[in-house]
Design a protein around this motif. Structure first.
Motif, PDB file in Angstrom:
ATOM      1  N   LEU A   1       0.831  -1.198   0.000  1.00  0.00           N
ATOM      2  CA  LEU A   1       0.000   0.000   0.000  1.00  0.00           C
ATOM      3  C   LEU A   1       0.867   1.250   0.000  1.00  0.00           C
ATOM      4  O   LEU A   1       1.789   1.379   0.812  1.00  0.00           O
ATOM      5  CB  LEU A   1      -0.905   0.007   1.240  1.00  0.00           C
ATOM      6  CG  LEU A   1      -1.674   1.297   1.523  1.00  0.00           C
ATOM      7  CD1 LEU A   1      -2.664   1.600   0.397  1.00  0.00           C
ATOM      8  CD2 LEU A   1      -2.386   1.189   2.857  1.00  0.00           C
ATOM      9  N   LEU A   2       0.563   2.167  -0.909  1.00  0.00           N
ATOM     10  CA  LEU A   2       1.188   3.492  -0.925  1.00  0.00           C
ATOM     11  C   LEU A   2       0.080   4.518  -0.727  1.00  0.00           C
ATOM     12  O   LEU A   2      -0.986   4.409  -1.331  1.00  0.00           O
ATOM     13  CB  LEU A   2       1.899   3.750  -2.249  1.00  0.00           C
ATOM     14  CG  LEU A   2       3.038   2.802  -2.622  1.00  0.00           C
ATOM     15  CD1 LEU A   2       3.597   3.179  -3.987  1.00  0.00           C
ATOM     16  CD2 LEU A   2       4.124   2.831  -1.579  1.00  0.00           C
ATOM     17  N   GLU A   3       0.323   5.514   0.115  1.00  0.00           N
ATOM     18  CA  GLU A   3      -0.665   6.559   0.384  1.00  0.00           C
ATOM     19  C   GLU A   3      -0.061   7.927   0.082  1.00  0.00           C
ATOM     20  O   GLU A   3       1.103   8.174   0.369  1.00  0.00           O
ATOM     21  CB  GLU A   3      -1.115   6.513   1.843  1.00  0.00           C
ATOM     22  CG  GLU A   3      -1.825   5.230   2.201  1.00  0.00           C
ATOM     23  CD  GLU A   3      -2.271   5.179   3.642  1.00  0.00           C
ATOM     24  OE1 GLU A   3      -3.330   4.606   3.882  1.00  0.00           O
ATOM     25  OE2 GLU A   3      -1.548   5.705   4.522  1.00  0.00           O
ATOM     26  N   PHE A   4      -0.895   8.795  -0.481  1.00  0.00           N
ATOM     27  CA  PHE A   4      -0.457  10.132  -0.880  1.00  0.00           C
ATOM     28  C   PHE A   4      -1.452  11.165  -0.376  1.00  0.00           C
ATOM     29  O   PHE A   4      -2.650  10.912  -0.348  1.00  0.00           O
ATOM     30  CB  PHE A   4      -0.392  10.241  -2.416  1.00  0.00           C
ATOM     31  CG  PHE A   4       0.554   9.255  -3.041  1.00  0.00           C
ATOM     32  CD1 PHE A   4       1.872   9.591  -3.270  1.00  0.00           C
ATOM     33  CD2 PHE A   4       0.116   7.985  -3.387  1.00  0.00           C
ATOM     34  CE1 PHE A   4       2.746   8.677  -3.843  1.00  0.00           C
ATOM     35  CE2 PHE A   4       0.981   7.067  -3.958  1.00  0.00           C
ATOM     36  CZ  PHE A   4       2.295   7.417  -4.184  1.00  0.00           C
ATOM     37  N   HIS A   5      -0.940  12.321  -0.026  1.00  0.00           N
ATOM     38  CA  HIS A   5      -1.797  13.445   0.358  1.00  0.00           C
ATOM     39  C   HIS A   5      -1.980  14.415  -0.805  1.00  0.00           C
ATOM     40  O   HIS A   5      -2.690  15.392  -0.677  1.00  0.00           O
ATOM     41  CB  HIS A   5      -1.212  14.180   1.567  1.00  0.00           C
ATOM     42  CG  HIS A   5      -1.263  13.367   2.816  1.00  0.00           C
ATOM     43  ND1 HIS A   5      -2.397  13.243   3.581  1.00  0.00           N
ATOM     44  CD2 HIS A   5      -0.327  12.608   3.419  1.00  0.00           C
ATOM     45  CE1 HIS A   5      -2.152  12.456   4.609  1.00  0.00           C
ATOM     46  NE2 HIS A   5      -0.911  12.047   4.528  1.00  0.00           N
ATOM     47  N   SER A   6      -1.330  14.131  -1.908  1.00  0.00           N
ATOM     48  CA  SER A   6      -1.395  14.993  -3.087  1.00  0.00           C
ATOM     49  C   SER A   6      -1.842  14.168  -4.298  1.00  0.00           C
ATOM     50  O   SER A   6      -1.251  13.126  -4.595  1.00  0.00           O
ATOM     51  CB  SER A   6      -0.017  15.599  -3.363  1.00  0.00           C
ATOM     52  OG  SER A   6       0.064  16.085  -4.674  1.00  0.00           O
ATOM     53  N   GLN A   7      -2.869  14.652  -4.973  1.00  0.00           N
ATOM     54  CA  GLN A   7      -3.346  13.962  -6.162  1.00  0.00           C
ATOM     55  C   GLN A   7      -2.266  13.965  -7.255  1.00  0.00           C
ATOM     56  O   GLN A   7      -2.101  12.980  -7.969  1.00  0.00           O
ATOM     57  CB  GLN A   7      -4.620  14.618  -6.684  1.00  0.00           C
ATOM     58  CG  GLN A   7      -5.229  13.895  -7.851  1.00  0.00           C
ATOM     59  CD  GLN A   7      -6.513  14.538  -8.344  1.00  0.00           C
ATOM     60  OE1 GLN A   7      -6.803  15.689  -8.040  1.00  0.00           O
ATOM     61  NE2 GLN A   7      -7.280  13.801  -9.108  1.00  0.00           N
ATOM     62  N   ASP A   8      -1.527  15.043  -7.368  1.00  0.00           N
ATOM     63  CA  ASP A   8      -0.456  15.121  -8.375  1.00  0.00           C
ATOM     64  C   ASP A   8       0.618  14.063  -8.135  1.00  0.00           C
ATOM     65  O   ASP A   8       1.072  13.395  -9.071  1.00  0.00           O
ATOM     66  CB  ASP A   8       0.171  16.511  -8.395  1.00  0.00           C
ATOM     67  CG  ASP A   8      -0.758  17.580  -8.947  1.00  0.00           C
ATOM     68  OD1 ASP A   8      -1.677  17.224  -9.708  1.00  0.00           O
ATOM     69  OD2 ASP A   8      -0.556  18.763  -8.613  1.00  0.00           O
ATOM     70  N   LEU A   9       1.029  13.902  -6.885  1.00  0.00           N
ATOM     71  CA  LEU A   9       2.029  12.882  -6.574  1.00  0.00           C
ATOM     72  C   LEU A   9       1.475  11.482  -6.820  1.00  0.00           C
ATOM     73  O   LEU A   9       2.185  10.592  -7.290  1.00  0.00           O
ATOM     74  CB  LEU A   9       2.498  13.013  -5.126  1.00  0.00           C
ATOM     75  CG  LEU A   9       3.383  14.215  -4.824  1.00  0.00           C
ATOM     76  CD1 LEU A   9       3.677  14.293  -3.327  1.00  0.00           C
ATOM     77  CD2 LEU A   9       4.669  14.159  -5.613  1.00  0.00           C
ATOM     78  N   PHE A  10       0.207  11.283  -6.478  1.00  0.00           N
ATOM     79  CA  PHE A  10      -0.455  10.000  -6.707  1.00  0.00           C
ATOM     80  C   PHE A  10      -0.388   9.612  -8.177  1.00  0.00           C
ATOM     81  O   PHE A  10       0.066   8.532  -8.533  1.00  0.00           O
ATOM     82  CB  PHE A  10      -1.913  10.095  -6.229  1.00  0.00           C
ATOM     83  CG  PHE A  10      -2.768   8.933  -6.622  1.00  0.00           C
ATOM     84  CD1 PHE A  10      -2.742   7.763  -5.890  1.00  0.00           C
ATOM     85  CD2 PHE A  10      -3.616   9.016  -7.719  1.00  0.00           C
ATOM     86  CE1 PHE A  10      -3.554   6.683  -6.249  1.00  0.00           C
ATOM     87  CE2 PHE A  10      -4.424   7.957  -8.069  1.00  0.00           C
ATOM     88  CZ  PHE A  10      -4.386   6.785  -7.335  1.00  0.00           C
ATOM     89  N   TRP A  11      -0.825  10.519  -9.066  1.00  0.00           N
ATOM     90  CA  TRP A  11      -0.840  10.209 -10.494  1.00  0.00           C
ATOM     91  C   TRP A  11       0.573  10.102 -11.059  1.00  0.00           C
ATOM     92  O   TRP A  11       0.824   9.314 -11.967  1.00  0.00           O
ATOM     93  CB  TRP A  11      -1.675  11.218 -11.269  1.00  0.00           C
ATOM     94  CG  TRP A  11      -3.129  10.957 -11.064  1.00  0.00           C
ATOM     95  CD1 TRP A  11      -4.023  11.756 -10.423  1.00  0.00           C
ATOM     96  CD2 TRP A  11      -3.859   9.794 -11.469  1.00  0.00           C
ATOM     97  NE1 TRP A  11      -5.255  11.144 -10.408  1.00  0.00           N
ATOM     98  CE2 TRP A  11      -5.192   9.949 -11.039  1.00  0.00           C
ATOM     99  CE3 TRP A  11      -3.513   8.619 -12.151  1.00  0.00           C
ATOM    100  CZ2 TRP A  11      -6.165   8.994 -11.279  1.00  0.00           C
ATOM    101  CZ3 TRP A  11      -4.485   7.666 -12.384  1.00  0.00           C
ATOM    102  CH2 TRP A  11      -5.803   7.853 -11.949  1.00  0.00           C
TER     103      TRP A  11
END
Length: 60
Positions: A36-46
């Motif tokens: 599992l990887l979690e991000f607080h930024s949609q840009d970093l996620f994509w």
């Protein structure tokens, strides 16, 4: 002033992706034996998803 305080209390959205390196799959849903990887930024996620796709991972 009250709206500013309320905005401070709202948690940031959390973007999650599961990486299965054996099957080379990036999943947007929980997968057994995946990391599992979690991000607080949609840009970093994509950006992360696109990097795995560039490595020939498929996504589901």
């Amino acid at each position: 002033m009250e709206q500013a305080n309320e905005a401070l209390r709202k948690p940031e959205p959390l973007w999650r992706v599961w990486i299965d390196s054996q099957r080379r799959v990036v999943s947007f849903h929980e997968q057994e034996n995946a990391c599992l990887l979690e991000f607080h930024s949609q840009d970093l996620f994509w950006s992360c998803v696109n990097q795995y796709v560039g490595l020939q991972y498929r996504y589901q």
